[in-house]
Design an enzyme around this catalytic site. Sequence first.
Site, PDB file in Angstrom:
ATOM      1  N   ASP A  35      32.875  39.685  35.383  1.00  0.00           N
ATOM      2  CA  ASP A  35      31.590  39.419  34.742  1.00  0.00           C
ATOM      3  C   ASP A  35      31.401  37.921  34.526  1.00  0.00           C
ATOM      4  OD1 ASP A  35      29.179  40.041  33.617  1.00  0.00           O
ATOM      5  OD2 ASP A  35      29.991  40.628  31.674  1.00  0.00           O
ATOM      6  N   HIS A  52      27.581  34.385  42.338  1.00  0.00           N
ATOM      7  CA  HIS A  52      28.223  35.500  43.046  1.00  0.00           C
ATOM      8  C   HIS A  52      29.069  34.994  44.210  1.00  0.00           C
ATOM      9  CE1 HIS A  52      26.174  38.399  40.631  1.00  0.00           C
ATOM     10  NE2 HIS A  52      24.971  38.046  41.052  1.00  0.00           N
ATOM     11  N   LEU A 146      50.125  44.809  48.355  1.00  0.00           N
ATOM     12  CA  LEU A 146      49.132  45.066  47.311  1.00  0.00           C
ATOM     13  C   LEU A 146      47.929  45.804  47.879  1.00  0.00           C
ATOM     14  CD1 LEU A 146      47.884  42.794  44.501  1.00  0.00           C
ATOM     15  CD2 LEU A 146      46.202  43.546  46.173  1.00  0.00           C
TER      16      LEU A 146
END
Length: 265
Positions: A35, A52, A146
């Site tokens: 956020d 973004h 991962l």
Amino acid sequence: MLRFFPEKNKTFQEEQEYTFDSELPVPNHIAIIMDGNGRWAQNRYLPRVAGHKEGMETVKTITKHASNLGVKVLTLYAFSTENWKRPEEEVDFLMQLPVDFFDTFVPELMKKNVRINVMGEYDTLPASTQDAINRAVEATSNNTGLILNFALNYGSRSEMVHAVKNIASDITENNIEIEQITDEMIGDYLMTSFLPKEIRDPEILIRTSGEERISNFLLWQIAYSELLFTKELWPDYNETSLENSIAIFQHRNRRFGGLKKEENK
């Protein structure tokens, strides 16, 4: 030197009480609500989409560092089912981001042995976005390091509704009986069911930007997760930030509703 925009300095620098210890356990599964992209851009008099774009660079940084630290799953809230309410221009940019991101980042992920997964209702996304997702998932499918798990067009309540409907369907078709329904079985019907059972649920949920709410993210899976809210905006979050978050986790007293042996005395 004349600058049209402020330098990229952190909007907020938090004091850190604990220090990351590589000898202490690192969470197997970290979930992050990314956020603050829009506010980061607005603080620099830039359009929201610039935030973004910068946020995707942070995704790269955090993914690689989490991999280096031995994290097994990194689940990132990339786009919620509610984000469609945003301005059309911003939504269009967000739909293009996976195309640009995966095309440039997949080679780096291959070197780090990272596997990409995307969960959510992404079959309703634009064809170009779906194509980029499918190519990235396929390209990294044999990697064993991962798992970079993007929640894209994801909402936890919708996820649970789908799970309930599928369970009801299996009962109707006599595939299972009502008595067989358990917490573990419900987990098998959720979008995180592709993960090994022991690491399906995040051990820590991090939300950046200072907001302190869950926003319809992994509501079932975070039942016993440690929650951490940091005031850093997502584009400001870096390797040190991640280590600081893990340091806080390392000093949490996780009892899962019970008591530690020393507390029973």
